[in-house]
Scaffold this active site. Sequence first.
Site, PDB file in Angstrom:
ATOM      1  N   GLY A  55       0.914  -1.303  -0.003  1.00  0.00           N
ATOM      2  CA  GLY A  55       0.123   0.093  -0.002  1.00  0.00           C
ATOM      3  C   GLY A  55       0.824   1.377   0.046  1.00  0.00           C
ATOM      4  O   GLY A  55       2.099   1.313   0.400  1.00  0.00           O
ATOM      5  N   CYS A  82       5.190  -6.176   1.687  1.00  0.00           N
ATOM      6  CA  CYS A  82       5.677  -4.641   1.802  1.00  0.00           C
ATOM      7  C   CYS A  82       4.800  -4.024   2.921  1.00  0.00           C
ATOM      8  O   CYS A  82       4.962  -4.487   4.120  1.00  0.00           O
ATOM      9  CB  CYS A  82       5.354  -4.131   0.321  1.00  0.00           C
ATOM     10  SG  CYS A  82       6.156  -2.352   0.339  1.00  0.00           S
ATOM     11  N   TYR A  83       3.838  -3.388   2.767  1.00  0.00           N
ATOM     12  CA  TYR A  83       2.913  -2.762   3.675  1.00  0.00           C
ATOM     13  C   TYR A  83       2.267  -3.634   4.703  1.00  0.00           C
ATOM     14  O   TYR A  83       2.163  -3.732   5.920  1.00  0.00           O
ATOM     15  CB  TYR A  83       1.927  -1.829   3.244  1.00  0.00           C
ATOM     16  CG  TYR A  83       1.126  -1.060   4.200  1.00  0.00           C
ATOM     17  CD1 TYR A  83       1.586   0.036   4.905  1.00  0.00           C
ATOM     18  CD2 TYR A  83      -0.216  -1.531   4.588  1.00  0.00           C
ATOM     19  CE1 TYR A  83       0.700   0.571   5.681  1.00  0.00           C
ATOM     20  CE2 TYR A  83      -1.045  -0.872   5.430  1.00  0.00           C
ATOM     21  CZ  TYR A  83      -0.500   0.268   6.169  1.00  0.00           C
ATOM     22  OH  TYR A  83      -1.250   0.965   6.942  1.00  0.00           O
ATOM     23  N   HIS A 169       8.227  -7.495  -3.645  1.00  0.00           N
ATOM     24  CA  HIS A 169       6.759  -7.892  -4.303  1.00  0.00           C
ATOM     25  C   HIS A 169       7.063  -9.103  -5.198  1.00  0.00           C
ATOM     26  O   HIS A 169       7.718  -9.061  -6.210  1.00  0.00           O
ATOM     27  CB  HIS A 169       6.246  -6.705  -5.263  1.00  0.00           C
ATOM     28  CG  HIS A 169       5.894  -5.536  -4.385  1.00  0.00           C
ATOM     29  ND1 HIS A 169       4.667  -5.307  -3.977  1.00  0.00           N
ATOM     30  CD2 HIS A 169       6.591  -4.371  -3.860  1.00  0.00           C
ATOM     31  CE1 HIS A 169       4.528  -4.160  -3.304  1.00  0.00           C
ATOM     32  NE2 HIS A 169       5.743  -3.501  -3.165  1.00  0.00           N
ATOM     33  N   GLU A 171       4.879 -10.783  -6.583  1.00  0.00           N
ATOM     34  CA  GLU A 171       3.898 -10.817  -7.625  1.00  0.00           C
ATOM     35  C   GLU A 171       4.169 -10.197  -9.112  1.00  0.00           C
ATOM     36  O   GLU A 171       3.733 -10.470 -10.330  1.00  0.00           O
ATOM     37  CB  GLU A 171       2.492 -10.238  -7.206  1.00  0.00           C
ATOM     38  CG  GLU A 171       2.576  -8.810  -7.105  1.00  0.00           C
ATOM     39  CD  GLU A 171       3.016  -8.214  -5.635  1.00  0.00           C
ATOM     40  OE1 GLU A 171       2.816  -7.127  -5.273  1.00  0.00           O
ATOM     41  OE2 GLU A 171       3.828  -9.010  -5.041  1.00  0.00           O
ATOM     42  N   SER A 222     -21.824  -6.446 -27.718  1.00  0.00           N
ATOM     43  CA  SER A 222     -21.027  -5.447 -28.363  1.00  0.00           C
ATOM     44  C   SER A 222     -20.287  -6.189 -29.654  1.00  0.00           C
ATOM     45  O   SER A 222     -19.884  -5.540 -30.596  1.00  0.00           O
ATOM     46  CB  SER A 222     -19.861  -4.931 -27.513  1.00  0.00           C
ATOM     47  OG  SER A 222     -18.999  -5.750 -27.337  1.00  0.00           O
ATOM     48  N   GLY A 224     -17.736  -8.034 -28.931  1.00  0.00           N
ATOM     49  CA  GLY A 224     -16.360  -8.283 -28.314  1.00  0.00           C
ATOM     50  C   GLY A 224     -16.359  -9.682 -27.533  1.00  0.00           C
ATOM     51  O   GLY A 224     -17.385 -10.276 -27.541  1.00  0.00           O
ATOM     52  N   ASP A 226     -15.816 -10.390 -24.364  1.00  0.00           N
ATOM     53  CA  ASP A 226     -16.273 -10.390 -23.099  1.00  0.00           C
ATOM     54  C   ASP A 226     -17.946 -10.456 -23.152  1.00  0.00           C
ATOM     55  O   ASP A 226     -18.676 -11.471 -22.620  1.00  0.00           O
ATOM     56  CB  ASP A 226     -16.221  -8.858 -22.342  1.00  0.00           C
ATOM     57  CG  ASP A 226     -14.693  -8.590 -22.229  1.00  0.00           C
ATOM     58  OD1 ASP A 226     -13.840  -9.735 -22.233  1.00  0.00           O
ATOM     59  OD2 ASP A 226     -14.386  -7.528 -22.283  1.00  0.00           O
ATOM     60  N   SER A 228     -19.579 -11.419 -25.733  1.00  0.00           N
ATOM     61  CA  SER A 228     -20.034 -12.711 -26.506  1.00  0.00           C
ATOM     62  C   SER A 228     -19.889 -13.816 -25.602  1.00  0.00           C
ATOM     63  O   SER A 228     -20.760 -14.777 -25.733  1.00  0.00           O
ATOM     64  CB  SER A 228     -19.120 -13.020 -27.634  1.00  0.00           C
ATOM     65  OG  SER A 228     -19.044 -11.920 -28.367  1.00  0.00           O
ATOM     66  N   LYS A 366      -9.198 -10.515 -18.007  1.00  0.00           N
ATOM     67  CA  LYS A 366      -9.402 -10.891 -19.455  1.00  0.00           C
ATOM     68  C   LYS A 366      -8.826 -12.004 -19.935  1.00  0.00           C
ATOM     69  O   LYS A 366      -9.682 -12.980 -20.655  1.00  0.00           O
ATOM     70  CB  LYS A 366      -8.851  -9.845 -20.345  1.00  0.00           C
ATOM     71  CG  LYS A 366      -8.601  -9.806 -21.765  1.00  0.00           C
ATOM     72  CD  LYS A 366     -10.071  -9.622 -22.401  1.00  0.00           C
ATOM     73  CE  LYS A 366     -10.436  -8.272 -22.436  1.00  0.00           C
ATOM     74  NZ  LYS A 366     -11.626  -8.105 -23.474  1.00  0.00           N
TER      75      LYS A 366
END
Length: 510
Positions: A55, A82-83, A169, A171, A222, A224, A226, A228, A366
């Site tokens: 953070g 971290c934080y 980090h 990640e 639309s 696209g 997502d 679909s 996504k």
Amino acid sequence: MRHEVILILDFGSQYTQLIARRLRELGVKTMIERGDIPADEIRAVDPIAIVLSGGPASVFERGALQIDRAVFDLEVPVLGICYGMQLMARDLGGSVESSDHREYGLAELDVIADASILEGTPASQTVWMSHGDLVTRVPEGFEVLARTANTPVAAMFHPERRLVALQFHPEVRHTPNGTAMLERFIALAGARRDWDPVAIRNELVDQLRAALPKGRVICGVSGGVDSSVTAVLLREAIGERVVPIFVDTGLLRKDEGDTVMRNFAGFGIDLDRVDAGERFFSALAGVTDPEEKRRIIGREFVEVFESEARRFPDAAYLAQGTLYPDVIESSGVRGTAAVIKTHHNVGGLPERLGLDLVEPLRDLFKDEVRRVGEELGLPRDFVWRHPFPGPGLAVRILGEITPERVATLQQADAIVIGEIRADGLYDEISQALCVLLPVRSVGVMGDARTYEEVLAVRAVTTTDFMTADWYRFPPETLDRIARRVVNEVGGINRVVYDVTSKPPGTIEWE
């Protein structure tokens, strides 16, 4: 079978969503909640492990987000990053101090103890640091696992309580051994690692069937990936009760409307196509502010769906392909993230619509949606097409939206994407687009002076769309794109290439 969950407590880190993605990639379902959620609410979630994110605040800062100390007594593994490490150290009796030698960027980590989350990783390795405070004394029962030149406690571990913390980090890709560390944390938790496309598909279908026992679902499509995938999931879950409606705003790519109709016919789904171009152009006339454009487009979409829904008296729901990054950028997670931009499909529905909102992909990234799409049998070329914004070319035309400017951008866009495909670069690029700028430049064509608009080309690579880097095109590709656009598209006499990464820029210009 219930999926085990690793709960991530968010303290406002820019990397919180990356933690969620990395753990999901490793096969464990994740959920994100605000960092100060009460421990009793966490018990209701029943996570198999907990991660405390980083953070921007200092643990000494007034008003900084704090953790319910009872979290450390839940008898599940906890990873502080971290934080999150500083909170763990301070709240369990260690010492945290502000450092005169802050670490931002790459650092060399010296592993003192080949154990726990660092077991099997190199004795000396590169990690990504981003901190001002640091732990100077570990709490009772903890052992120091690693240090750097400026950080005496860069990793610590309590073996009996299964509490582990990292000042760096794991990640981010800048920590090369970060994935191995996260795998060891998963092993510490004893998680099954059963979060995969088949599991996601089955869970979503089961949830939709349970949540939609009767009534029709109006599904906004639309064209696209997502929306679909949303439509196909709904068809599998509730059959003919889903009514997919494709609103052709007039702001799509060249010939996109006809392509969408053909694609869905190939899926065995008949779309209800609404030609609403004139309506959208009228509503956007004279509008130049990007946020206002998005609000108008969102409003017009809702009103179109409201009109269409009246044809179905038993319609009870409106389904959208909202994704998790849309939610993050629009409103944050439980109030910990900044609003970056409004998404036309996020933010609720007016009460007069009389439809409840259904967003089955709201908690997915996504890449997860794409893998679910493949699991549903959608063609790979379709599933892995580049994202296209819901507001369409309205957010790729800076300044006023007119039919003439849209037609200009459609022609230029077709050339850009066509040349990228022709050179076999499409799959190397995560998203490619072009933007029509509201500025004019002087040019010379056929010995005559021109004074026309400028086209900006943008292409990025990314794994999560939360961060992105600009794509290094072969010069000959850019040269061919520029020559064709200037020679073939009336109204454009200059092409520029955007080399801004995200952050500080966003992928779309508006």
